[in-house]
Design an enzyme around this catalytic site. Structure first.
Site, PDB file in Angstrom:
ATOM      1  N   SER A 190       0.835  -1.201   0.000  1.00 17.33           N
ATOM      2  CA  SER A 190       0.000   0.000   0.000  1.00 17.33           C
ATOM      3  C   SER A 190       0.871   1.253   0.000  1.00 17.33           C
ATOM      4  O   SER A 190       1.621   1.482  -0.940  1.00 17.33           O
ATOM      5  CB  SER A 190      -0.948  -0.051   1.203  1.00 17.33           C
ATOM      6  OG  SER A 190      -1.951   0.914   1.096  1.00 17.33           O
ATOM      7  N   ASP A 285     -10.098  -3.670  -4.628  1.00 19.16           N
ATOM      8  CA  ASP A 285      -9.291  -2.614  -4.026  1.00 19.16           C
ATOM      9  C   ASP A 285      -9.200  -1.482  -5.050  1.00 19.16           C
ATOM     10  O   ASP A 285      -8.849  -1.718  -6.203  1.00 19.16           O
ATOM     11  CB  ASP A 285      -7.898  -3.185  -3.726  1.00 19.16           C
ATOM     12  CG  ASP A 285      -6.910  -2.156  -3.199  1.00 19.16           C
ATOM     13  OD1 ASP A 285      -7.271  -0.988  -3.023  1.00 19.16           O
ATOM     14  OD2 ASP A 285      -5.750  -2.556  -2.968  1.00 19.16           O
ATOM     15  N   HIS A 315      -8.438  -4.699  -0.273  1.00 20.48           N
ATOM     16  CA  HIS A 315      -7.219  -4.117   0.268  1.00 20.48           C
ATOM     17  C   HIS A 315      -6.942  -4.714   1.649  1.00 20.48           C
ATOM     18  O   HIS A 315      -7.863  -5.060   2.371  1.00 20.48           O
ATOM     19  CB  HIS A 315      -7.375  -2.602   0.370  1.00 20.48           C
ATOM     20  CG  HIS A 315      -6.090  -1.878   0.573  1.00 20.48           C
ATOM     21  ND1 HIS A 315      -5.168  -1.701  -0.434  1.00 20.48           N
ATOM     22  CD2 HIS A 315      -5.551  -1.291   1.670  1.00 20.48           C
ATOM     23  CE1 HIS A 315      -4.129  -1.038   0.027  1.00 20.48           C
ATOM     24  NE2 HIS A 315      -4.337  -0.775   1.320  1.00 20.48           N
TER      25      HIS A 315
END
Length: 343
Positions: A190, A285, A315
């Protein structure tokens, strides 16, 4: 009633996959033909009960939420892996770091510098402890996790500056930590994937030696938030685009150009100079298109890329390996890739 609903949702995440799939028969989310994994939907709906969509958290609440998620839903570091806390140089002083290795006494080890995610405002050595341990065990490498400075207390460019300083230190004196400088990779998830990709840009700008490989786990690489998946997944579980934008507002000082390659590394002019990449993407995501765009841009620049697609995942799924088996699978495949890439 609210407490009972929360308990029932939590219990659902712990059930075997086939039972959860049966529960969601005819009710699974579908986006652009990608059917969500039943376990991922169960976890996503639990998140929505705990963290109400549209409600802006405080920084403290956001940090506590990630720590709780790691504690409840991720697997612990494998007992075969030894851990040792150290410090690494940051841009403005030493930063906490942690070494993971199943063979801690070995020298000239292949290694991964791991940069944790958390929207540049949360996450630490504890929230990604189990994930780093799995990579160390399965790739049989030394993983070095870095705790870089977080926004809003330390806004951009504090984070990428700390990552660059730590990388410089590892390259300058690899023997101090028993590393082989020619078998060094960098990776993160991320925001950590963003910082990994930014580091590749910074290394090229500084004329430093590149690492052998890069691991990008659902990276955010385009801060304009203009991709198709940002639109089609505007109501995504865990990380809707509105929350990404909130993170960016905490991270970036007013007036920062979101197209700057140190913010949006997809726009780096140095893609051709970069090492082989493994990119993990999740189909539910909003960062799905970010990861795919980075992979395509690197390939177009002549860089070898392996993409691990999980079209039904949300996610943070690799940090919820206790309840989402595909999270464990993704890290196993990434670990095998790292083991091969580092030799």
């Amino acid at each position: 009633m609210g407490k009972l609903k929360l308990m029932a949702a939590a219990m659902l995440t712990s059930l075997p996959g086939p039972l959860v799939a049966a529960w969601y028969t005819g009710r699974r989310r579908v986006v652009d033909g990608r059917v969500i994994d039943a376990k991922a939907q169960a976890l996503g709906e639990l998140f929505n009960l705990v963290r109400v969509p549209g409600v802006v958290p405080t920084i403290e609440e956001s940090r506590a939420s990630l720590r709780l998620m790691a504690e409840k839903f991720d697997l612990p570091c494998p007992p075969s892996v030894t851990k040792r806390d150290i410090t690494l140089p940051g841009a403005e002083g030493p930063r906490p770091a942690r070494i993971y290795d199943r063979r801690p006494e070995a020298r000239d080890r292949a290694a991964l510098l791991f940069i944790h995610g958390g929207g540049w405002v949360q996450g630490d050595l504890e929230t990604h402890d189990g994930l780093c341990g799995q990579i160390a065990e399965e790739a049989d490498i030394r993983v070095i996790a870095l705790d870089y400075r977080l926004a809003p207390e330390h806004p951009f460019p504090a984070g990428p500056d700390d990552v660059l300083a730590a990388y410089r230190a590892l390259r300058a004196d690899p023997g101090l930590l028993g590393l082989d400088a020619e078998r060094l990779a960098v990776g993160g998830d991320s925001a950590g994937g963003n910082l990994t990709a930014v580091l590749m840009h910074d290394i090229a700008e500084a004329g430093l030696a590149m690492p052998r490989a890069q691991l990008l786990i659902y990276p955010g690489v385009d801060a304009t938030l203009s991709s198709r998946s940002m639109e089609t997944l505007r109501d995504a579980y865990v990380l809707p685009p509105a929350r990404i934008d909130w993170y960016l507002h905490q991270y970036l000082p007013d007036g920062t150009d979101r197209g700057d390659p140190r913010v949006s590394p997809l726009r780096s002019p140095h893609l051709a100079a970069q090492p082989a990449a493994c990119v993990i993407v999740a189909g539910h995501d909003p960062l799905w298109d970010d990861g795919l765009a980075q992979a395509e841009a690197l390939r177009d620049a002549g860089v070898p890329v392996e993409v691990l697609r999980y079209p039904g995942q949300i996610h943070v799924f690799v940090s919820a390996r206790r309840v989402i088996p595909q999270g464990f699978d993704a890290i196993s495949r990434a670990s095998a890739w790292l083991k091969a890439a580092l030799g």
